[in-house]
Design a protein around this motif. Sequence first.
Motif, PDB file in Angstrom:
ATOM      1  N   LEU A  46       0.830  -1.204   0.000  1.00  0.00           N
ATOM      2  CA  LEU A  46       0.000   0.000   0.000  1.00  0.00           C
ATOM      3  C   LEU A  46       0.864   1.255   0.000  1.00  0.00           C
ATOM      4  O   LEU A  46       0.595   2.206  -0.742  1.00  0.00           O
ATOM      5  CB  LEU A  46      -0.948   0.012   1.195  1.00  0.00           C
ATOM      6  CG  LEU A  46      -1.812   1.266   1.347  1.00  0.00           C
ATOM      7  CD1 LEU A  46      -2.618   1.554   0.085  1.00  0.00           C
ATOM      8  CD2 LEU A  46      -2.717   1.129   2.564  1.00  0.00           C
ATOM      9  N   ALA A  47       1.919   1.256   0.792  1.00  0.00           N
ATOM     10  CA  ALA A  47       2.819   2.411   0.827  1.00  0.00           C
ATOM     11  C   ALA A  47       3.395   2.684  -0.553  1.00  0.00           C
ATOM     12  O   ALA A  47       3.481   3.843  -0.984  1.00  0.00           O
ATOM     13  CB  ALA A  47       3.938   2.171   1.841  1.00  0.00           C
ATOM     14  N   LEU A  48       3.760   1.638  -1.267  1.00  0.00           N
ATOM     15  CA  LEU A  48       4.316   1.797  -2.614  1.00  0.00           C
ATOM     16  C   LEU A  48       3.266   2.325  -3.584  1.00  0.00           C
ATOM     17  O   LEU A  48       3.550   3.215  -4.390  1.00  0.00           O
ATOM     18  CB  LEU A  48       4.884   0.462  -3.101  1.00  0.00           C
ATOM     19  CG  LEU A  48       5.684   0.504  -4.385  1.00  0.00           C
ATOM     20  CD1 LEU A  48       6.844   1.501  -4.287  1.00  0.00           C
ATOM     21  CD2 LEU A  48       6.221  -0.884  -4.712  1.00  0.00           C
ATOM     22  N   ARG A  49       2.037   1.817  -3.502  1.00  0.00           N
ATOM     23  CA  ARG A  49       0.966   2.329  -4.375  1.00  0.00           C
ATOM     24  C   ARG A  49       0.703   3.803  -4.116  1.00  0.00           C
ATOM     25  O   ARG A  49       0.488   4.592  -5.037  1.00  0.00           O
ATOM     26  CB  ARG A  49      -0.327   1.520  -4.174  1.00  0.00           C
ATOM     27  CG  ARG A  49      -0.280   0.128  -4.738  1.00  0.00           C
ATOM     28  CD  ARG A  49      -1.664  -0.521  -4.858  1.00  0.00           C
ATOM     29  NE  ARG A  49      -2.540  -0.383  -3.722  1.00  0.00           N
ATOM     30  CZ  ARG A  49      -2.649  -1.254  -2.719  1.00  0.00           C
ATOM     31  NH1 ARG A  49      -1.889  -2.331  -2.702  1.00  0.00           N
ATOM     32  NH2 ARG A  49      -3.512  -1.041  -1.741  1.00  0.00           N
ATOM     33  N   ILE A  50       0.736   4.195  -2.844  1.00  0.00           N
ATOM     34  CA  ILE A  50       0.510   5.591  -2.482  1.00  0.00           C
ATOM     35  C   ILE A  50       1.631   6.463  -3.044  1.00  0.00           C
ATOM     36  O   ILE A  50       1.371   7.510  -3.645  1.00  0.00           O
ATOM     37  CB  ILE A  50       0.392   5.747  -0.952  1.00  0.00           C
ATOM     38  CG1 ILE A  50      -0.911   5.116  -0.476  1.00  0.00           C
ATOM     39  CG2 ILE A  50       0.484   7.205  -0.534  1.00  0.00           C
ATOM     40  CD1 ILE A  50      -1.025   4.968   1.026  1.00  0.00           C
ATOM     41  N   ALA A  51       2.873   6.043  -2.863  1.00  0.00           N
ATOM     42  CA  ALA A  51       4.018   6.811  -3.378  1.00  0.00           C
ATOM     43  C   ALA A  51       3.911   6.979  -4.890  1.00  0.00           C
ATOM     44  O   ALA A  51       4.130   8.070  -5.419  1.00  0.00           O
ATOM     45  CB  ALA A  51       5.329   6.132  -2.996  1.00  0.00           C
ATOM     46  N   LYS A  52       3.560   5.898  -5.584  1.00  0.00           N
ATOM     47  CA  LYS A  52       3.425   5.981  -7.051  1.00  0.00           C
ATOM     48  C   LYS A  52       2.294   6.909  -7.442  1.00  0.00           C
ATOM     49  O   LYS A  52       2.424   7.695  -8.379  1.00  0.00           O
ATOM     50  CB  LYS A  52       3.215   4.587  -7.633  1.00  0.00           C
ATOM     51  CG  LYS A  52       4.473   3.760  -7.648  1.00  0.00           C
ATOM     52  CD  LYS A  52       4.246   2.412  -8.301  1.00  0.00           C
ATOM     53  CE  LYS A  52       5.550   1.627  -8.327  1.00  0.00           C
ATOM     54  NZ  LYS A  52       5.406   0.335  -8.995  1.00  0.00           N
ATOM     55  N   SER A  53       1.177   6.836  -6.728  1.00  0.00           N
ATOM     56  CA  SER A  53       0.040   7.695  -7.041  1.00  0.00           C
ATOM     57  C   SER A  53       0.376   9.169  -6.825  1.00  0.00           C
ATOM     58  O   SER A  53      -0.071  10.040  -7.575  1.00  0.00           O
ATOM     59  CB  SER A  53      -1.164   7.307  -6.193  1.00  0.00           C
ATOM     60  OG  SER A  53      -2.257   8.136  -6.494  1.00  0.00           O
ATOM     61  N   LEU A  54       1.184   9.441  -5.794  1.00  0.00           N
ATOM     62  CA  LEU A  54       1.586  10.822  -5.515  1.00  0.00           C
ATOM     63  C   LEU A  54       2.791  11.256  -6.347  1.00  0.00           C
ATOM     64  O   LEU A  54       3.176  12.423  -6.329  1.00  0.00           O
ATOM     65  CB  LEU A  54       1.919  10.977  -4.025  1.00  0.00           C
ATOM     66  CG  LEU A  54       0.739  10.891  -3.067  1.00  0.00           C
ATOM     67  CD1 LEU A  54       1.230  10.849  -1.632  1.00  0.00           C
ATOM     68  CD2 LEU A  54      -0.215  12.049  -3.288  1.00  0.00           C
ATOM     69  N   ASN A  55       3.400  10.300  -7.041  1.00  0.00           N
ATOM     70  CA  ASN A  55       4.589  10.563  -7.853  1.00  0.00           C
ATOM     71  C   ASN A  55       5.744  11.104  -7.004  1.00  0.00           C
ATOM     72  O   ASN A  55       6.430  12.054  -7.372  1.00  0.00           O
ATOM     73  CB  ASN A  55       4.271  11.506  -9.016  1.00  0.00           C
ATOM     74  CG  ASN A  55       5.318  11.432 -10.109  1.00  0.00           C
ATOM     75  OD1 ASN A  55       5.924  10.382 -10.318  1.00  0.00           O
ATOM     76  ND2 ASN A  55       5.540  12.533 -10.796  1.00  0.00           N
ATOM     77  N   VAL A  56       5.908  10.487  -5.832  1.00  0.00           N
ATOM     78  CA  VAL A  56       7.026  10.801  -4.951  1.00  0.00           C
ATOM     79  C   VAL A  56       7.678   9.480  -4.564  1.00  0.00           C
ATOM     80  O   VAL A  56       7.103   8.408  -4.755  1.00  0.00           O
ATOM     81  CB  VAL A  56       6.596  11.566  -3.681  1.00  0.00           C
ATOM     82  CG1 VAL A  56       5.985  12.913  -4.024  1.00  0.00           C
ATOM     83  CG2 VAL A  56       5.650  10.747  -2.828  1.00  0.00           C
TER      84      VAL A  56
END
Length: 123
Positions: A46-56
């Motif tokens: 989930l942390a990785l999906r969030i980072a990708k979605s935020l592009n950070v």
Amino acid sequence: MGFWQNVDNELKFQCRQRKELASSASFDVSYIGKGIRRNSIPAADLALRIAKSLNVSLEFLLDMPETDNSAPIDTQNETNTALRLYHKYSDFAAELETLSSTEQDAFLNLLRVMNSAHTAKNQ
């Protein structure tokens, strides 16, 4: 700051809504508020999906040193510092923007005087 607080700050920076992120990264929007209150970190996927979605980077959300070597180290450090300062003082800057230019100047002068006094005291 914790992971979820960094997520929330990044959402503000990007002018995005929590619901939009939750939808794009496939998680319940309530996780953000709960995560901030608990100062928790989500599961790795989930942390990785969030980072990708935020592009950070995930490192950015976890308050870890960046590992991207594509930019010179000084540039990375300056960018990270600028982003962290933005997140730390964005509410303060928004309040400052509500003042007239005369009030802003007076406030900045007061800060300069306080800084000078602090510097003189610590010498």
